[in-house]
Each structure stands twice: as C-alpha cells, then as structure tokens.
Design a protein around this motif. Structure first.
Motif, PDB file in Angstrom:
ATOM      1  N   ARG A 167      10.825  10.595   6.040  1.00 48.67           N
ATOM      2  CA  ARG A 167      10.521   9.211   6.389  1.00 48.67           C
ATOM      3  C   ARG A 167       9.656   8.556   5.316  1.00 48.67           C
ATOM      4  O   ARG A 167       9.853   7.384   4.974  1.00 48.67           O
ATOM      5  CB  ARG A 167       9.792   9.146   7.728  1.00 48.67           C
ATOM      6  CG  ARG A 167      10.650   9.376   8.960  1.00 48.67           C
ATOM      7  CD  ARG A 167       9.810   9.178  10.200  1.00 48.67           C
ATOM      8  NE  ARG A 167       9.311   7.809  10.294  1.00 48.67           N
ATOM      9  CZ  ARG A 167       8.268   7.441  11.048  1.00 48.67           C
ATOM     10  NH1 ARG A 167       7.594   8.355  11.735  1.00 48.67           N
ATOM     11  NH2 ARG A 167       7.889   6.175  11.093  1.00 48.67           N
ATOM     12  N   ILE A 168       8.711   9.325   4.796  1.00 49.75           N
ATOM     13  CA  ILE A 168       7.818   8.782   3.761  1.00 49.75           C
ATOM     14  C   ILE A 168       8.600   8.420   2.507  1.00 49.75           C
ATOM     15  O   ILE A 168       8.420   7.340   1.924  1.00 49.75           O
ATOM     16  CB  ILE A 168       6.704   9.791   3.447  1.00 49.75           C
ATOM     17  CG1 ILE A 168       5.821  10.004   4.685  1.00 49.75           C
ATOM     18  CG2 ILE A 168       5.852   9.315   2.277  1.00 49.75           C
ATOM     19  CD1 ILE A 168       4.858  11.154   4.559  1.00 49.75           C
ATOM     20  N   VAL A 214       0.864  -1.179   0.000  1.00 54.55           N
ATOM     21  CA  VAL A 214       0.000   0.000   0.000  1.00 54.55           C
ATOM     22  C   VAL A 214       0.900   1.229   0.000  1.00 54.55           C
ATOM     23  O   VAL A 214       1.606   1.497   0.983  1.00 54.55           O
ATOM     24  CB  VAL A 214      -0.926   0.008   1.235  1.00 54.55           C
ATOM     25  CG1 VAL A 214      -1.766   1.278   1.245  1.00 54.55           C
ATOM     26  CG2 VAL A 214      -1.814  -1.223   1.233  1.00 54.55           C
ATOM     27  N   ARG A 215       0.901   1.945  -1.136  1.00 55.45           N
ATOM     28  CA  ARG A 215       1.739   3.136  -1.266  1.00 55.45           C
ATOM     29  C   ARG A 215       0.865   4.374  -1.351  1.00 55.45           C
ATOM     30  O   ARG A 215      -0.228   4.343  -1.915  1.00 55.45           O
ATOM     31  CB  ARG A 215       2.613   3.050  -2.518  1.00 55.45           C
ATOM     32  CG  ARG A 215       3.771   2.072  -2.412  1.00 55.45           C
ATOM     33  CD  ARG A 215       4.655   2.161  -3.654  1.00 55.45           C
ATOM     34  NE  ARG A 215       5.872   1.401  -3.515  1.00 55.45           N
ATOM     35  CZ  ARG A 215       6.000   0.108  -3.744  1.00 55.45           C
ATOM     36  NH1 ARG A 215       4.944  -0.583  -4.150  1.00 55.45           N
ATOM     37  NH2 ARG A 215       7.157  -0.507  -3.584  1.00 55.45           N
ATOM     38  N   SER A 216       1.378   5.460  -0.826  1.00 54.94           N
ATOM     39  CA  SER A 216       0.650   6.730  -0.886  1.00 54.94           C
ATOM     40  C   SER A 216       1.003   7.464  -2.163  1.00 54.94           C
ATOM     41  O   SER A 216       2.172   7.599  -2.520  1.00 54.94           O
ATOM     42  CB  SER A 216       0.986   7.604   0.324  1.00 54.94           C
ATOM     43  OG  SER A 216       2.376   7.871   0.374  1.00 54.94           O
ATOM     44  N   ILE A 217      -0.029   7.901  -2.898  1.00 56.40           N
ATOM     45  CA  ILE A 217       0.156   8.762  -4.075  1.00 56.40           C
ATOM     46  C   ILE A 217       0.102  10.229  -3.659  1.00 56.40           C
ATOM     47  O   ILE A 217       0.817  11.075  -4.179  1.00 56.40           O
ATOM     48  CB  ILE A 217      -0.931   8.461  -5.122  1.00 56.40           C
ATOM     49  CG1 ILE A 217      -0.813   7.016  -5.594  1.00 56.40           C
ATOM     50  CG2 ILE A 217      -0.821   9.406  -6.306  1.00 56.40           C
ATOM     51  CD1 ILE A 217      -1.930   6.599  -6.532  1.00 56.40           C
ATOM     52  N   TYR A 218      -0.794  10.509  -2.702  1.00 56.53           N
ATOM     53  CA  TYR A 218      -0.936  11.881  -2.208  1.00 56.53           C
ATOM     54  C   TYR A 218      -1.321  11.828  -0.730  1.00 56.53           C
ATOM     55  O   TYR A 218      -2.146  11.007  -0.305  1.00 56.53           O
ATOM     56  CB  TYR A 218      -2.019  12.631  -2.983  1.00 56.53           C
ATOM     57  CG  TYR A 218      -2.449  13.928  -2.320  1.00 56.53           C
ATOM     58  CD1 TYR A 218      -1.668  15.069  -2.421  1.00 56.53           C
ATOM     59  CD2 TYR A 218      -3.614  13.980  -1.559  1.00 56.53           C
ATOM     60  CE1 TYR A 218      -2.043  16.241  -1.797  1.00 56.53           C
ATOM     61  CE2 TYR A 218      -3.997  15.150  -0.937  1.00 56.53           C
ATOM     62  CZ  TYR A 218      -3.203  16.293  -1.056  1.00 56.53           C
ATOM     63  OH  TYR A 218      -3.570  17.452  -0.441  1.00 56.53           O
ATOM     64  N   LEU A 219      -0.690  12.683   0.067  1.00 53.30           N
ATOM     65  CA  LEU A 219      -1.033  12.845   1.474  1.00 53.30           C
ATOM     66  C   LEU A 219      -1.221  14.322   1.754  1.00 53.30           C
ATOM     67  O   LEU A 219      -0.354  15.142   1.413  1.00 53.30           O
ATOM     68  CB  LEU A 219       0.072  12.288   2.384  1.00 53.30           C
ATOM     69  CG  LEU A 219       0.400  10.789   2.274  1.00 53.30           C
ATOM     70  CD1 LEU A 219       1.592  10.459   3.156  1.00 53.30           C
ATOM     71  CD2 LEU A 219      -0.797   9.942   2.655  1.00 53.30           C
ATOM     72  N   SER A 220      -2.351  14.677   2.344  1.00 48.39           N
ATOM     73  CA  SER A 220      -2.543  16.080   2.716  1.00 48.39           C
ATOM     74  C   SER A 220      -1.646  16.427   3.901  1.00 48.39           C
ATOM     75  O   SER A 220      -1.161  15.551   4.628  1.00 48.39           O
ATOM     76  CB  SER A 220      -4.012  16.339   3.062  1.00 48.39           C
ATOM     77  OG  SER A 220      -4.341  15.732   4.302  1.00 48.39           O
TER      78      SER A 220
END
Length: 826
Positions: free
Chosen positions: A313-314, A294-300
């Motif tokens: 870290r991300i 599970v990878r993040s494409i966008y994080l607010s």
C-alpha cells in the motif's frame, strides 16, 4: 575422438589399401612385359606416378591426424588434472583457497622472498557469527559466509593470497606492504566491509570482525611463526572488545588505528545496532520528507504495524503516508510539521485513528527537523507512540516528560541528569557503581565532586566551565574530563549535554551522555577539539573559520577582520569574496585566490598535507600597509566522508617590520605551520647583532623531556603527531610577535622580538604549559604521557651569537623543574 575424425581415418585407410593394391598390380604387370615400350606402357607408368603421389599424400594426412589425436588426448588429460587440483585447493562453500592450500601457498611464497621485502599476514575472525547459525539456521549462516567471503576478496588485490581457514575464520597475505599506514587503512576498510546485520521474525544479529596482524620483514620467520604472531594479535583484538584490529609487533600502530580509523567504524556499528533498536522499540519511527506532499523516506517496522499498513500500500501510494492515514486530524498535523520545519521547532500533537478492526486508537506524534542532505526538501524525524490508555489531558500535561522518555528509549545512552534549580546531579544505580560509589544524587555540583577527588585536579577548570555553561542556559556543549572510576584510577571521558526548558522557557534540567576515551578517539572528535582550542585561545586571531571542503559551507569561529561578513549564511566562495579586496595589489590577490582556492585545498589534503600557510600584504581600515599570515589546518575524516579545513588569519606586521629593518626575511615552507629552524637561526643571528631594532628579545625553548622514551615506545608516526600538537598549542598560545620553530628531538624554539618584563613572560609560559597539560584540548590520548620543561633567556641586542644563546637556554632547561618555566635575564 569425434565421429567425423573416425570416418575420415577409415576413408584414408581404405584409400591407402586400394592404392597399395593398385601399385602392386601395376608393378606385376610391368615385370611381366617385355622391353617393348608402347603407349599402353607409358600410360601405366603415368598412372603409377599418380598413384604413388596419392599414397604418400594420404600417408602424410594420416600421420597428421594421429599427431592431432595424441595432442588432444594429452590436453584433455591436463585439463582434467588441473580441474581436480583446483577442486582440491578450493573451499567448496566460499570459493576461496581452503586451509591446506592457503597455508602451502603462503609458505612457498615466503621462502622465495628476500630480506628487503615486507609482507603482512591478517587472520580474520567473525564476531557473533555463531548467533547467526543459532538464530537463523546453518543454511542462512552459509549464505552469510558466502557474502562476507566475497567482501574479503573484494577488499584485497588480485596478487594477495586469500583463503578460509575453516568455520568463520579467514586468512590473507598482503604482498609487498611497505607503508604501515596502508595496512592500517586496509584493515579499517576490511572492518567496515564485514559489518553485517541480519534480522527477521523479530530477531536481529549484528556480525563484526576482529583482525590479528603480523608483519614479515625478512627476519627469517617462516609461516608458522608468522601465523602464531597474527593469532596472538587476534586474541588481543578479541579481548579488547571485538570489532577492531591489533598488530603483534607495533602497539602504537594498533592503538593509532583504533583511534584514528576504527572510531568511525564503531560509530557505524552503533548506527547498525541503533537501527535494530529503532525497528523493535514500542514506538514507531519515521523520516518524513515535506515536499509537494508528505512522503516517507523511512518507516520502522513498528510504525507500519501500529498504523496497520502494508508495504504494498505504501509503494502504491508513492510513499504519500498521510493519504494512507487520512483522518480529520492530519491536515492540521501536516501544517504543524511544515511550520515546525520552517521554524526549527519540535512538533508535538495527539490524534485518533479508526483502524480496520473498528477500534479507535490514540497516538502521540513528536517530530523534529533534521539535516538530511540526501533530500532537496525539509525532512523531519517523527516518533509515534500509542497512547490510547492515557487520557488526552494527561498526555498534554506530560508531553515534555514523554518526549524525554522517548529520547531515552531510542538512544539508550543518557548517563546523567542535572537539576538546574537544585544544582544537583542525578544518576542511576549502574552508573553510580561505575564511578565507585552508591550516591544516586550529588548536590552542589561540580564543587562537591572536585573536593572529594571524583574529578582529576587537572580537569577541575574544564569541569567548572561545563557546569557554568549548563547553569547559564547554554543549549548544548561538551567537555573532556578525567574522572575517577571504581578502580580508583582516572580516565578521560567526553561529556556532551543539552539543556531542557519548560513551556514557559524556564531552564529545567540538562541531560548528558558520556563516552569513555580510553579505547578510541574519532577523527571528528579531534576536529571538535581543534575548534574549541581556536575558540578559547588565540586572542590575537583576526579571523578563524571552519570550512567543509565537500559542501563548501563555512562556520565562522572568530571574526575581527571582515565585519560585514554574514556568519549565519556564508559559504567558502562568499568568504573569499570578502577577503580578496583586503589584499594589497592584484598580484597578492591572484596568489591568494590560487593558493587558498577550494580545489587547491582539496589537492593538498589528497597529498596528505596537514597544513598550508603563506603571508600576504594587506591594507587596514586607515589604509596603512599590514601583513597577514593565512594558514589552513587540514583534516580528513574517512569514515564520515568529511574533509575539514580551519582557516586562521593573524596579524604579523610587527615581525615583518623587524624583517625589513634587519634585511633578513624569514622563509616559509607552504606545508609547515611554523618556520624552519634554519630560517629562525639566520633571523635570530641578525637580530642579536643589531642594536637599533628592539630594546630586548627573548629565546624560549619548550622541551618534551621524555621524547626518546616516547619515540621508542610509540614509534615515529605517533611521536611526530604528538610533537605537532605541542607546536600547534605553542603557536596558538604565544602572541603574533613570536616566531615559532621546531629544533628537533622534542625541542620547540620560539623567538620573541619584543620581550616584556620577566613577570609577564613567566605568566605567559605558565599559561602555555598549563594548556599543554589540559585534557580538554588533547587530540591524542598519549598526550598525557608527555613531560615538559621550559626555559627562557631574555637579552638585549647586540648580544653575540644566536647558537650560544640556544646553548644557554638548553643548559637552563636541564636545571628547570618539570612543568615549571625558568626565566633568566642576561
């Protein structure tokens, strides 16, 4: 002068001096001698010749050096003067022409132009730029001006004149602009380029642009007059709400540009503002890609803050977000996300997390699968909310309500709520004031609103249709309804809704949004209107499909032709594979495959064609030969990067058989979705003179009564668009045995080869006129300005001359009341 040149000149001067002394001594020696000519004298003579040659050679070199020095001196002086002039004409901050220079250049250029030339002046003013300076300081404001000035220069051609008038105002002269559509596209492109959002330290400012446009058409206007017109147009753009453009001379041009082009820009502006809102709401927003991990494409920003993460870290974790938030709950959550994405269900869960300060926090996760074409894996949109202060049991009990509250906060556009059990409409105080009343709950909707006049009579049926869908449990839908506002005037609004069910699947309510359509109408909205018209009209349509020309995907709207076609998993190649075997003969199949190939449809669209049509022989289920009319309605949606084609197939066998019996075939123009009038006239003439083809036929004329007024007020382009929408409605309303053509001057002609009774035809024409006036199927706001008349002449061949029949129908039109058809049998 260089050191080398100076040394060379001194050397040459010394040589010249020495040579001169040598020549003088030699001459004195010669004069002092007697006429005796010996070897010594001969040597002296030779030496004198050599010395004189060297003297003249050095003189020539010296003269050339002097000449070169003068040329270099004047060249350096010209470069210095040119640089000084450029610095005097250039704006120091942006590098564009400054105010004085750009005014002078435009004025001088216009003075040299002939009356046949057309040029366009644009004045560009940045909206909300003062907020950049006030929020982030003038240093950052100057950087933004430099970026945006570069974007302005990149939009225009090298030969166009671009300058800065001062502050946040710019000016551009586009040279030799013959087509208004090109200017419109350029202005829309400029609006898109100048959308700029700056955020930091919890603050966010969005900059847009307003543009005033004026045209120089050789009528003698100087720069000052042209500038005043563009400035007046800029004022109208500002007062219209900013972020748009207006034209001084052509209101239709400006309005059409806003409807056709800027609506997509408005959506882009909304997306910018929505991003700023998402980054600053209390909850955290994340786009998660469900690949091998599970990878993040966008994080607010708030997601990162809530989870006490850092961007370093991300990145170090390759965006594998769950490994950074590892708890005993996340294996369960990952499984729920994947299962929810596969099934298309909303995922909701609660987990606790031990943060660095040793505090335990509780979070509520709500995630839903979305269509994200940039990723090859499933993608979910997740909303994270800190619910530490709530008990877990309360959260589980209220999770549906919490989900709706989050949707409200993220979108900020929910305008109405329908309680399905009560059949009641709930709105807030601000919305009630918008509609001019103080009721926050309206019972017995929609009938109570229709009875009180809150809904325009012409929109009553459409309003009832939407509420019937809501009460019957349709998951989502839309309607265009004309509603009364606080000023007691009616204006159209696009209502879009979705229904909500509880855990037991019981219908609870519907939530909806409203978009005012007075100002603009997106190209995608027109596509939806066309799709809805195909769905609810065209009873004799054998096949109707919506094709996305970029992806090749197909959505089947109606299908009575190929029952084995899987509507849920179909692309354009599959659709063609189903259709080709139906055609009679290899020649027809080859023609169809070429005419309606994916590449040919895109070629027609690139050429600006609105439609493509042709006729093909086919075999039905019994093996009988029939004829099909296949047409493609083409739509380009620039700012959504989308190209749509509606493929429509209808049975025209009855018309083809009449053609064969008359021996007068109808001629088709591939890019017209109706028959040319000359072809209709020839066919009608043959039909009226025949006595054995049909017992009766009917000529129908639909007339736009105020065609000339519309033409004067809105211009040729918009008037043609309005006429085309009327023709399309006529084609889709009348049966397949009716031949449609455009006579010109706002008159649509239709020839019915097999006329029924007067009552049947009258009912058909009344229904068609009603569709003309139905706001739900307006592609352009100006359609409500059109006034229609209709007349029909029923006759039994042989019945004389076709032109005489047309004249009788025109005379009947003059006597017909507006909006009420007249049917005459002769």
């Amino acid at each position: 002068m260089s050191k080398w040149t100076k040394r060379l000149r001194v050397t040459i001067q010394v040589i010249l001096a020495a040579t001169g002394i040598a020549v003088a001594i030699a001459l004195l020696h010669t004069v002092g001698q007697e006429t005796n000519v010996g070897p010594l004298h001969k040597s002296v003579d030779t030496m004198m010749v050599i010395v004189l040659a060297v003297f003249f050679l050095m003189g020539i070199v010296h003269a050339l050096l002097e000449r070169r020095e003068k040329v270099m001196h004047y060249s350096e002086r010209d470069n210095v003067l040119m640089n000084m002039r450029q610095r005097a004409e250039t704006d120091a901050l942006t590098g564009l022409l400054n105010s004085a220079a750009v005014r002078e250049q435009i004025s001088m250029f216009l003075k040299t132009q002939t009356r046949s030339a057309h040029h366009t002046l644009m004045i560009i003013d940045l909206d909300n730029f003062k907020d950049i300076n006030d929020t982030f300081g003038h240093f950052q404001g100057d950087k933004v001006l430099q970026v945006l000035s570069g974007k302005i220069q990149a939009v225009f051609r090298a030969e166009d004149i671009v300058g800065r008038l001062g502050g946040d105002e710019f000016i551009v002269l586009m040279k030799y602009t013959q087509e208004s559509s090109g200017v419109m596209k350029k202005a829309a492109e400029l609006l898109a380029a100048l959308e700029y959002m700056m955020d930091g330290d919890g603050n966010s400012v969005t900059v847009t642009a307003s543009i005033g446009i004026a045209t120089w058409d050789g009528s003698g206007k100087d720069f000052d007059a042209l500038y005043k017109q563009a400035d007046d147009a800029l004022y109208r753009a500002k007062t219209a709400g900013k972020g748009c453009f207006r034209h001084f001379d052509n209101a239709a041009f400006s309005d059409a540009s806003v409807r056709n082009e800027c609506s997509a820009l408005c959506e882009s502006s909304v997306s910018i503002q929505l991003k700023a809102l998402i980054d600053n709401i209390d909850g955290g927003i994340a786009l998660l890609e469900l690949g091998d991990a599970v990878r993040s494409i966008y994080l607010s920003r708030n997601f990162v803050r809530l989870m006490e993460l850092s961007y370093d870290r991300i990145l170090a974790a390759d965006n594998k977000i769950l490994t950074l938030l590892a708890t005993e709950d996340f294996e369960r959550i990952e499984c729920a996300l994947r299962n929810g994405a596969d099934a298309g269900n909303t995922v909701e869960d609660v987990f606790k997390l031990q943060l660095s300060n040793e505090n335990v926090r509780w979070f509520h996760l709500c995630a839903v699968s979305i269509d994200y074409k940039q990723s090859a894996y499933p993608v979910v949109l997740a909303i994270l909310t800190d619910v530490t202060t709530l008990k877990q049991t309360e959260l589980l009990y209220e999770r549906d309500k919490k989900h709706l509250e989050m949707v409200l906060r993220v979108s900020n556009v929910i305008t109405f709520e329908v309680d399905i059990a009560e059949r009641a409409l709930y709105i807030n105080k601000e919305i009630a004031q918008h509609y001019g009343h103080d009721l926050l709950k309206i019972s017995n909707v929609p009938e109570s609103m229709i009875e009180t006049g809150a809904i325009h009579p012409e929109s009553a049926d459409e309003c009832r249709r939407m509420y019937n869908e809501i009460y019957s449990g349709v998951s989502e839908g839309s309607a265009i309804i004309r509603t009364k506002k606080s000023d007691d005037l009616y204006s159209p609004e696009l209502f879009t809704y979705f229904t909500v069910r509880d855990d037991g699947g019981r219908l609870v309510k519907a939530l909806g949004v409203a978009e005012n359509l007075d100002g603009s109408r997106a190209a995608m909205l027109r596509v939806k209107v066309v799709e809805k018209a195909i769905k609810y009209w065209s009873e004799d349509m054998l096949l109707a499909a919506r094709i996305d020309l970029l992806s090749g995907s197909v959505s089947v709207i109606k299908n009575q032709l190929i029952p084995d076609c899987d509507e849920t998993a179909c692309d354009y190649a599959d659709l063609l594979a189903h259709l080709l075997p139906l055609l009679d003969g290899a020649q027809s199949q080859e023609k169809f495959a070429d005419q309606f190939s994916h590449e040919n449809l895109k070629t027609y669209l690139e050429r600006g064609a609105m439609s493509i049509t042709d006729e093909y022989a086919c075999l039905d289920k019994t093996g009988e030969r029939i004829w099909l009319n296949v047409s493609g309605s083409l739509h380009q949606i620039i700012y959504e990067n989308s190209s749509i084609c509606f493929m429509l197939i209808k049975d025209i066998t009855s018309i083809k058989r009449v053609e064969q019996r008359l021996g007068t075939p109808l001629k088709r123009v591939p890019e017209l979705f109706y028959y040319p009038y000359a072809s209709l006239r020839d066919f009608g003439q043959a039909l009226l003179r025949s006595s054995d083809v049909t017992p009766s036929c009917a000529l129908i004329l639909f007339c736009i009564c105020n065609y000339e007024d519309i033409l004067k007020q809105h211009g040729t382009i918009m008037t043609n668009d309005l006429v085309n929408t009327a023709i399309v409605k006529t084609v889709r309303s009348l049966q397949s045995n009716v031949i449609i053509s455009y006579k010109g001057d706002g008159i649509i002609a239709a020839l019915m080869t097999q006329a029924g009774s007067e009552e049947t035809i009258l009912e058909l024409l009344e229904k068609t006129l009603k569709r003309f006036r139905n706001l739900a199927f307006f592609q352009y706001y100006e359609e409500e300005l059109l006034e229609y008349k209709c007349a029909c002449i029923i006759t039994e061949p042989p019945a004389g001359d076709f032109d005489v029949l047309v004249d009788k129908a025109c005379a009947a039109l003059c006597q017909a009341p507006e909006g009420q058809p007249v049917v005459i049998r002769q």
